[in-house]
Design a protein around this motif. Structure first.
Motif, PDB file in Angstrom:
ATOM      1  N   LYS A 182      57.517  44.544  30.432  1.00 54.86           N
ATOM      2  CA  LYS A 182      57.479  45.138  31.767  1.00 54.86           C
ATOM      3  C   LYS A 182      56.666  44.236  32.679  1.00 54.86           C
ATOM      4  N   GLY A 183      57.128  44.076  33.915  1.00 55.62           N
ATOM      5  CA  GLY A 183      56.449  43.202  34.857  1.00 55.62           C
ATOM      6  C   GLY A 183      55.330  43.918  35.593  1.00 55.62           C
ATOM      7  N   ALA A 184      54.097  43.658  35.181  1.00 59.83           N
ATOM      8  CA  ALA A 184      52.951  44.250  35.870  1.00 59.83           C
ATOM      9  C   ALA A 184      52.734  43.508  37.186  1.00 59.83           C
ATOM     10  N   MET A 185      52.747  44.244  38.293  1.00 58.48           N
ATOM     11  CA  MET A 185      52.575  43.662  39.624  1.00 58.48           C
ATOM     12  C   MET A 185      51.093  43.708  40.001  1.00 58.48           C
ATOM     13  N   LEU A 186      50.468  42.547  40.101  1.00 59.43           N
ATOM     14  CA  LEU A 186      49.054  42.481  40.467  1.00 59.43           C
ATOM     15  C   LEU A 186      48.925  42.158  41.946  1.00 59.43           C
ATOM     16  N   ALA A 187      48.086  42.908  42.631  1.00 62.57           N
ATOM     17  CA  ALA A 187      47.904  42.741  44.071  1.00 62.57           C
ATOM     18  C   ALA A 187      47.067  41.499  44.370  1.00 62.57           C
ATOM     19  N   GLN A 188      47.222  40.981  45.579  1.00 65.81           N
ATOM     20  CA  GLN A 188      46.440  39.839  46.021  1.00 65.81           C
ATOM     21  C   GLN A 188      44.938  40.105  45.937  1.00 65.81           C
ATOM     22  N   GLU A 189      44.512  41.321  46.256  1.00 66.30           N
ATOM     23  CA  GLU A 189      43.077  41.599  46.277  1.00 66.30           C
ATOM     24  C   GLU A 189      42.482  41.786  44.884  1.00 66.30           C
ATOM     25  N   SER A 190      43.339  42.023  43.883  1.00 63.92           N
ATOM     26  CA  SER A 190      42.826  42.339  42.546  1.00 63.92           C
ATOM     27  C   SER A 190      41.979  41.204  41.979  1.00 63.92           C
ATOM     28  N   GLY A 191      42.490  39.960  42.070  1.00 66.29           N
ATOM     29  CA  GLY A 191      41.754  38.826  41.537  1.00 66.29           C
ATOM     30  C   GLY A 191      40.421  38.606  42.222  1.00 66.29           C
ATOM     31  N   PRO A 192      40.394  38.384  43.546  1.00 66.32           N
ATOM     32  CA  PRO A 192      39.116  38.152  44.236  1.00 66.32           C
ATOM     33  C   PRO A 192      38.106  39.279  44.051  1.00 66.32           C
ATOM     34  N   TRP A 193      38.584  40.520  44.086  1.00 64.62           N
ATOM     35  CA  TRP A 193      37.676  41.671  43.915  1.00 64.62           C
ATOM     36  C   TRP A 193      37.053  41.656  42.525  1.00 64.62           C
ATOM     37  N   LEU A 194      37.887  41.475  41.508  1.00 63.66           N
ATOM     38  CA  LEU A 194      37.386  41.485  40.142  1.00 63.66           C
ATOM     39  C   LEU A 194      36.453  40.309  39.880  1.00 63.66           C
ATOM     40  N   LEU A 195      36.837  39.115  40.342  1.00 64.87           N
ATOM     41  CA  LEU A 195      36.051  37.912  40.049  1.00 64.87           C
ATOM     42  C   LEU A 195      34.689  37.957  40.730  1.00 64.87           C
ATOM     43  N   ALA A 196      34.624  38.533  41.918  1.00 60.82           N
ATOM     44  CA  ALA A 196      33.328  38.693  42.585  1.00 60.82           C
ATOM     45  C   ALA A 196      32.414  39.595  41.764  1.00 60.82           C
ATOM     46  N   ASN A 197      33.009  40.560  41.056  1.00 59.24           N
ATOM     47  CA  ASN A 197      32.226  41.463  40.216  1.00 59.24           C
ATOM     48  C   ASN A 197      31.906  40.854  38.845  1.00 59.24           C
ATOM     49  N   VAL A 198      32.771  39.968  38.371  1.00 53.18           N
ATOM     50  CA  VAL A 198      32.495  39.286  37.093  1.00 53.18           C
ATOM     51  C   VAL A 198      31.215  38.474  37.196  1.00 53.18           C
ATOM     52  N   VAL A 199      31.052  37.743  38.308  1.00 53.53           N
ATOM     53  CA  VAL A 199      29.846  36.904  38.445  1.00 53.53           C
ATOM     54  C   VAL A 199      28.591  37.747  38.695  1.00 53.53           C
ATOM     55  N   LYS A 200      28.778  39.032  38.999  1.00 55.21           N
ATOM     56  CA  LYS A 200      27.635  39.942  39.052  1.00 55.21           C
ATOM     57  C   LYS A 200      27.283  40.442  37.652  1.00 55.21           C
ATOM     58  N   SER A 201      28.270  40.403  36.763  1.00 57.17           N
ATOM     59  CA  SER A 201      28.103  40.957  35.417  1.00 57.17           C
ATOM     60  C   SER A 201      27.789  39.903  34.368  1.00 57.17           C
ATOM     61  N   LEU A 202      28.077  38.640  34.661  1.00 60.23           N
ATOM     62  CA  LEU A 202      27.817  37.548  33.726  1.00 60.23           C
ATOM     63  C   LEU A 202      27.125  36.402  34.458  1.00 60.23           C
ATOM     64  N   PRO A 203      26.264  35.652  33.771  1.00 63.42           N
ATOM     65  CA  PRO A 203      25.605  34.499  34.409  1.00 63.42           C
ATOM     66  C   PRO A 203      26.556  33.302  34.498  1.00 63.42           C
ATOM     67  N   ILE A 204      27.431  33.332  35.491  1.00 62.56           N
ATOM     68  CA  ILE A 204      28.403  32.255  35.728  1.00 62.56           C
ATOM     69  C   ILE A 204      28.240  31.794  37.167  1.00 62.56           C
ATOM     70  N   ASP A 205      28.197  30.473  37.389  1.00 64.29           N
ATOM     71  CA  ASP A 205      28.116  29.983  38.765  1.00 64.29           C
ATOM     72  C   ASP A 205      28.686  28.574  38.878  1.00 64.29           C
ATOM     73  N   HIS A 206      28.426  27.910  39.995  1.00 64.87           N
ATOM     74  CA  HIS A 206      29.023  26.613  40.315  1.00 64.87           C
ATOM     75  C   HIS A 206      28.608  25.490  39.359  1.00 64.87           C
ATOM     76  N   ARG A 207      27.592  25.732  38.558  1.00 71.22           N
ATOM     77  CA  ARG A 207      27.132  24.690  37.626  1.00 71.22           C
ATOM     78  C   ARG A 207      27.935  24.667  36.328  1.00 71.22           C
ATOM     79  N   ASP A 208      28.804  25.645  36.148  1.00 73.67           N
ATOM     80  CA  ASP A 208      29.540  25.759  34.887  1.00 73.67           C
ATOM     81  C   ASP A 208      30.804  24.899  34.865  1.00 73.67           C
ATOM     82  N   THR A 209      31.178  24.534  33.641  1.00 78.48           N
ATOM     83  CA  THR A 209      32.445  23.847  33.405  1.00 78.48           C
ATOM     84  C   THR A 209      33.222  24.626  32.351  1.00 78.48           C
ATOM     85  N   PHE A 210      34.425  25.034  32.704  1.00 80.55           N
ATOM     86  CA  PHE A 210      35.322  25.736  31.797  1.00 80.55           C
ATOM     87  C   PHE A 210      36.293  24.709  31.199  1.00 80.55           C
ATOM     88  N   LEU A 211      36.700  24.923  29.958  1.00 84.85           N
ATOM     89  CA  LEU A 211      37.753  24.092  29.365  1.00 84.85           C
ATOM     90  C   LEU A 211      38.937  24.978  29.035  1.00 84.85           C
TER      91      LEU A 211
END
Length: 574
Positions: A182-211
């Protein structure tokens, strides 16, 4: 960032304006690693938006992409988000019939294929244009080069600003463990809203490098591995693939690695298997370091841990680049012994939880208060509660808009109060959430006893000799199931003893192998209630895979497929 960041295009624009000359992406090219700054990423998004526009695509149109991981994949994504074009990712491992189902169901006008093999899967579909991602004069890469300046700043910004928070950003098709995806339709605001809250919940910032190495088609990698680093000014590096991952870790030295339990298990097994050839003193030091490390991680007294950690732990950490602050594990249950192995050497494994329908992440452990046997605490802003039957319900802007063209299924999944019904059964341990089973997977035995199979299956899979376990028993007198041995580890074990097997079938039929697995299962049964014990089982002589149909692309077992495929075997067991 002064503007309201409530769409993915605005999020990209805000980050590119803020971080400018900082590295946004790193990718392998011609034997070295190249850097894309945030300013250059903005230009890539402009160029790929121009390429998409040259194909006649506009806001609301759907584009499918079926490709292995490549940095160009992300540039297509950002180009789509700037135009409001809906991107529909398809796993490159899916066969032609399943890929075509997603293309047709989503209404995609264009399919972007990673190579000729992927392109062939979509050819012949009516009113669907197939182009390659990076090879050929008419590829997306070539179109991006020729249309790089089509969109002036004013026009590009106007396009971004025309996209609203409730517009659809992407269709992500569920794995389909119980039926067609089934095709789950994700809204444009879902990503930015969630990600702004992720960085409040985990110590992640501009100094990090993801692989990045998990499939970019999967919601976990797409959201947490692609969008998250860009949202906070971090750097995203692109691995060449599993075969080169060990070298990529050494080259990139990431601070955060998204992974699945199978990766952590395989890495642990390689480390442990490698120590078998070490000198006795080295083996003893490793064993002591593991024992004391686990004790310390659990809050116990471990006075010699600092010394052993300096001698042994440093070498283990170097195997994953030396800079890892934490792994984030998702997609399946994390066996506690696996988490403890890494914790013993000062490597946090943070288990999280989420679904395609909730934009990947709903809860996650924090490194300072991780209960690794749980899936952590709700992410800031995300509401989680348990229904009367224990089902996990989730509410927030991260919940999907609905399933594409499936109003009935959408109404069943999201109730009138906005709660998404996950289908997972859970319980609270303080503020931490534990997953105990899938609602539809509960086995109701003939005697009325309810058995949750997943915890038992996970215990079985903790054995080094068991790759997969699938249990049944609904309406029957006892629990029974199928066991897929870990053929690779068994072959290595018996090779050390001077024995070899012609094939997996011969190994599964071998009396010594049967006895070994019988002892393993008997040992696990001792820790279960009598009605939970696995009374009968059969060894399957072939590994489950996506290609043979038993696993979803995200490596979840399709119980219905397994039940149908092994119907005769299961009939004999019941």
């Amino acid at each position: 960032m002064s503007e309201e960041v409530n769409t993915l295009g605005r999020m990209l624009r805000a980050s590119c304006r803020t971080w400018k000359d900082k590295a946004a992406q790193i990718y392998p090219s011609d034997g070295s690693w190249k850097t894309v700054t945030y300013t250059e990423l903005w230009e890539k998004a402009r160029a790929y938006a121009g390429a998409l526009q040259s194909l006649g695509l506009k806001k609301g149109d759907r584009v499918a992409i079926q490709s292995e991981n490549r940095i160009e994949w992300s540039w297509v994504d950002w180009g789509c988000q700037c135009l409001g074009v809906v991107l529909v990712p398809i796993y490159p491992t899916l066969p032609a019939d399943q890929a075509q189902y997603i293309v047709q169901n989503s209404g995609a006008k264009v399919v972007i294929a990673g190579d000729e093999t992927q392109a062939e899967k979509a050819r012949g579909l009516p009113e669907v244009r197939v182009i390659q991602l990076f090879e050929g004069a008419e590829s997306m890469t070539a179109l991006a080069e020729s249309h790089a300046s089509d969109l002036e700043d004013q026009e590009l910004n106007a396009s971004i600003d025309s996209v609203g928070p409730q517009d659809v950003a992407t269709f992500i098709y569920t794995s389909g463990t119980t039926g067609p995806p089934k095709g789950a339709m994700l809204a444009q605001e879902s990503g930015p809203w969630l990600l702004a809250n992720v960085v409040k919940s985990l110590p992640i910032d501009h100094r990090d490098t993801f692989l990045t190495f998990l499939p970019m088609s999967h919601v976990f990698e797409r959201v947490a591995g692609q969008w998250l680093p860009i949202s906070c000014g971090a750097t995203c590096a692109y691995s060449k693939g599993l075969l080169t991952l060990a070298n990529d870790l050494m080259a990139v030295k990431p601070t955060i690695l998204l992974c699945v339990p199978r990766f952590l298990e395989a890495t642990r097994d390689k480390i442990l298997d490698g120590t078998k050839k070490a000198k006795p003193l080295q083996r003893r030091l490793l064993a002591m370091a593991m024992s004391l490390g686990v004790k310390k991680a659990r809050g116990g007294f471990a006075p010699f841990f600092p010394i052993l950690n300096a001698i042994v732990g440093k070498k283990i950490r170097a195997r994953v680049g030396g800079n890892i602050r934490f792994f984030v594990s998702g997609g399946a249950a994390l066996p506690p012994p696996v988490a403890e192995f890494y914790m013993a050497f000062g490597l946090h494994v943070l288990q999280g939880y989420g679904l395609t329908e909730t934009t990947a992440a709903s809860s996650v452990n924090h490194p300072d208060r991780s209960k690794y046997w749980t899936v952590g605490e709700p992410i800031a802003g995300v509401e989680i509660k348990l229904a009367e039957d224990g089902e996990i319900l989730i509410r927030g802007k991260s919940v999907m808009l609905g399933y594409h063209s499936l109003p009935k299924e959408t109404a069943e999944a999201i109730d009138a109060e906005g709660w998404f019904h996950s289908g997972d059964i859970g319980e609270w341990e303080g503020k931490h959430l534990k997953i105990t089973d899938r609602k539809k997977d509960l086995l109701i035995l003939a005697n009325g006893k309810n058995v949750a199979p997943q915890p038992i299956e996970n215990r079985l899979k903790e054995s080094p000799w068991i790759q997969e376990a699938v249990l049944f028993g609904d309406g029957k007198e006892y629990v029974f199931g199928l066991i897929v041995p870990n053929f690779e580890r068994l072959a290595a074990k018996y090779k050390d003893e001077g024995r070899a097997f012609a094939n997996n079938h011969a190994m599964a039929e071998d009396e010594a192998v049967k006895a070994l697995l019988k002892d393993e299962i008997s040992g696990i049964n001792k820790g279960l209630a009598d009605f939970e014990k696995v009374k009968r089982y059969a060894l399957v002589d072939a590994s489950f895979s996506v290609e043979t149909g038993e696993l979803t692309p995200s490596l979840k077992v399709k119980r219905k497929v397994v039940k149908e495929k092994f119907a005769e075997v299961l009939k004999d067991l019941s």
